[in-house]
Design a protein around this motif. Structure first.
Motif, PDB file in Angstrom:
ATOM      1  N   SER A   1     -25.769 -22.216 144.482  1.00 16.77           N
ATOM      2  CA  SER A   1     -26.404 -20.917 144.654  1.00 16.77           C
ATOM      3  C   SER A   1     -27.831 -20.976 144.126  1.00 16.77           C
ATOM      4  CB  SER A   1     -25.601 -19.840 143.933  1.00 16.77           C
ATOM      5  OG  SER A   1     -25.459 -20.168 142.581  1.00 16.77           O
ATOM      6  N   LYS A   2     -28.634 -20.070 144.666  1.00 15.93           N
ATOM      7  CA  LYS A   2     -30.012 -19.962 144.183  1.00 15.93           C
ATOM      8  C   LYS A   2     -30.381 -18.487 144.105  1.00 15.93           C
ATOM      9  CE  LYS A   2     -32.555 -20.441 148.548  1.00 15.93           C
ATOM     10  NZ  LYS A   2     -33.569 -21.228 149.240  1.00 15.93           N
ATOM     11  N   PRO A   3     -31.281 -18.150 143.207  1.00 18.91           N
ATOM     12  CA  PRO A   3     -31.643 -16.740 143.039  1.00 18.91           C
ATOM     13  C   PRO A   3     -32.327 -16.181 144.280  1.00 18.91           C
ATOM     14  CG  PRO A   3     -32.614 -18.100 141.297  1.00 18.91           C
ATOM     15  CD  PRO A   3     -31.949 -19.010 142.246  1.00 18.91           C
ATOM     16  N   TYR A   4     -32.072 -14.917 144.531  1.00 17.80           N
ATOM     17  CA  TYR A   4     -32.723 -14.208 145.632  1.00 17.80           C
ATOM     18  C   TYR A   4     -33.826 -13.358 145.019  1.00 17.80           C
ATOM     19  CZ  TYR A   4     -33.465 -10.878 149.390  1.00 17.80           C
ATOM     20  OH  TYR A   4     -34.030 -10.099 150.359  1.00 17.80           O
ATOM     21  N   TYR A   5     -35.043 -13.602 145.458  1.00 16.07           N
ATOM     22  CA  TYR A   5     -36.184 -12.864 144.936  1.00 16.07           C
ATOM     23  C   TYR A   5     -36.590 -11.797 145.934  1.00 16.07           C
ATOM     24  CZ  TYR A   5     -36.466 -16.769 141.713  1.00 16.07           C
ATOM     25  OH  TYR A   5     -36.165 -17.707 140.773  1.00 16.07           O
ATOM     26  N   GLU A   6     -36.506 -10.561 145.504  1.00 11.89           N
ATOM     27  CA  GLU A   6     -36.932  -9.463 146.358  1.00 11.89           C
ATOM     28  C   GLU A   6     -38.434  -9.327 146.244  1.00 11.89           C
ATOM     29  OE1 GLU A   6     -34.428  -5.910 146.297  1.00 11.89           O
ATOM     30  OE2 GLU A   6     -33.327  -6.934 144.719  1.00 11.89           O
TER      31      GLU A   6
ATOM     32  N   GLN B   1     -30.234 -23.899 136.432  1.00 15.26           N
ATOM     33  CA  GLN B   1     -30.448 -22.499 136.730  1.00 15.26           C
ATOM     34  C   GLN B   1     -29.529 -21.660 135.864  1.00 15.26           C
ATOM     35  OE1 GLN B   1     -29.697 -22.159 140.893  1.00 15.26           O
ATOM     36  NE2 GLN B   1     -31.603 -23.127 141.473  1.00 15.26           N
ATOM     37  N   SER B   2     -30.061 -20.581 135.382  1.00 15.26           N
ATOM     38  CA  SER B   2     -29.236 -19.670 134.602  1.00 15.26           C
ATOM     39  C   SER B   2     -29.200 -18.338 135.343  1.00 15.26           C
ATOM     40  CB  SER B   2     -29.795 -19.493 133.198  1.00 15.26           C
ATOM     41  OG  SER B   2     -31.112 -18.999 133.268  1.00 15.26           O
ATOM     42  N   PHE B   3     -28.014 -17.814 135.480  1.00 18.59           N
ATOM     43  CA  PHE B   3     -27.835 -16.551 136.179  1.00 18.59           C
ATOM     44  C   PHE B   3     -27.371 -15.492 135.193  1.00 18.59           C
ATOM     45  CE2 PHE B   3     -27.107 -19.824 139.419  1.00 18.59           C
ATOM     46  CZ  PHE B   3     -28.031 -19.415 140.364  1.00 18.59           C
ATOM     47  N   VAL B   4     -27.649 -14.245 135.522  1.00 16.44           N
ATOM     48  CA  VAL B   4     -27.206 -13.116 134.700  1.00 16.44           C
ATOM     49  C   VAL B   4     -26.399 -12.172 135.583  1.00 16.44           C
ATOM     50  CG1 VAL B   4     -29.125 -13.221 133.070  1.00 16.44           C
ATOM     51  CG2 VAL B   4     -29.354 -11.889 135.140  1.00 16.44           C
ATOM     52  N   GLU B   5     -25.555 -11.391 134.951  1.00 19.81           N
ATOM     53  CA  GLU B   5     -24.731 -10.454 135.704  1.00 19.81           C
ATOM     54  C   GLU B   5     -25.613  -9.421 136.393  1.00 19.81           C
ATOM     55  OE1 GLU B   5     -21.650  -8.815 133.306  1.00 19.81           O
ATOM     56  OE2 GLU B   5     -20.922 -10.784 132.690  1.00 19.81           O
ATOM     57  N   GLY B   6     -25.269  -9.117 137.631  1.00 15.49           N
ATOM     58  CA  GLY B   6     -26.035  -8.151 138.410  1.00 15.49           C
ATOM     59  C   GLY B   6     -27.146  -8.781 139.238  1.00 15.49           C
ATOM     60  N   GLN B   7     -27.410 -10.057 139.048  1.00 20.78           N
ATOM     61  CA  GLN B   7     -28.460 -10.745 139.792  1.00 20.78           C
ATOM     62  C   GLN B   7     -27.991 -11.014 141.215  1.00 20.78           C
ATOM     63  OE1 GLN B   7     -29.584 -14.423 138.008  1.00 20.78           O
ATOM     64  NE2 GLN B   7     -31.347 -14.710 139.320  1.00 20.78           N
ATOM     65  N   LYS B   8     -28.926 -11.004 142.153  1.00 19.06           N
ATOM     66  CA  LYS B   8     -28.597 -11.303 143.544  1.00 19.06           C
ATOM     67  C   LYS B   8     -28.862 -12.779 143.811  1.00 19.06           C
ATOM     68  CE  LYS B   8     -29.550  -6.681 145.155  1.00 19.06           C
ATOM     69  NZ  LYS B   8     -30.354  -5.827 146.030  1.00 19.06           N
ATOM     70  N   VAL B   9     -27.942 -13.430 144.541  1.00 17.82           N
ATOM     71  CA  VAL B   9     -28.065 -14.862 144.821  1.00 17.82           C
ATOM     72  C   VAL B   9     -27.745 -15.132 146.286  1.00 17.82           C
ATOM     73  CG1 VAL B   9     -27.506 -15.607 142.486  1.00 17.82           C
ATOM     74  CG2 VAL B   9     -25.683 -15.329 144.134  1.00 17.82           C
TER      75      VAL B   9
END
Length: 130
Positions: A105-110, A46-54
């Motif tokens: 952690s995992k991404p939170y998808y709105e 998984q790749s995360f970026v700054e400002g992403q919700k997790v």
């Protein structure tokens, strides 16, 4: 004479035992390599970026966690991404910042659709017998 022959047989047995040991070691090494390749193939990077919700995985020991209770907690914002898989997150509710492994952690998808309020007017129908 007899001692020389017995000594040679014993040395031969020791060499055979060493060969069996080496074969077992090599077989074990090959098995470990294949298992590692299989395991690594099924890991999702998984790749995360700054400002992403997790969401974070809560691994605390619970005696009776419950069947339907989710182990994913909170909603955190990513503030910094480190090169080897660590992520610095901050909790919007408390403002605390901490560093975690990205595998926890995992991404939170709105939801993409904005919910709209729908108003339904109900009308009482009166039936009159004629």
């Amino acid at each position: 004479m007899d001692m020389v022959v017995v000594g040679q047989q014993r040395m031969l047995q020791l060499h055979e035992l060493q060969e069996i040991h080496n074969e077992a070691y090599e077989s074990s090494r090959i098995y470990k390599e294949k298992t590692k390749v299989f395991h690594d193939k099924h890991i999702l990077r998984q790749s995360f970026v700054e400002g992403q919700k997790v969401l974070m995985y809560h691994s605390g020991l619970k005696l009776f966690p419950g069947k339907l209770k989710s182990r994913w907690i909170g909603l955190f914002n990513v503030t910094k991404v480190f090169p080897l898989g660590a992520v610095e997150v901050v909790s919007p509710s408390t403002g605390k910042s901490f560093k975690v492994n990205s595998q926890r952690s995992k991404p939170y998808y709105e939801s993409m659709e904005k919910e709209q309020d729908v108003v339904i007017h109900l009308i009482d129908l009166v039936y009159v017998d004629e």
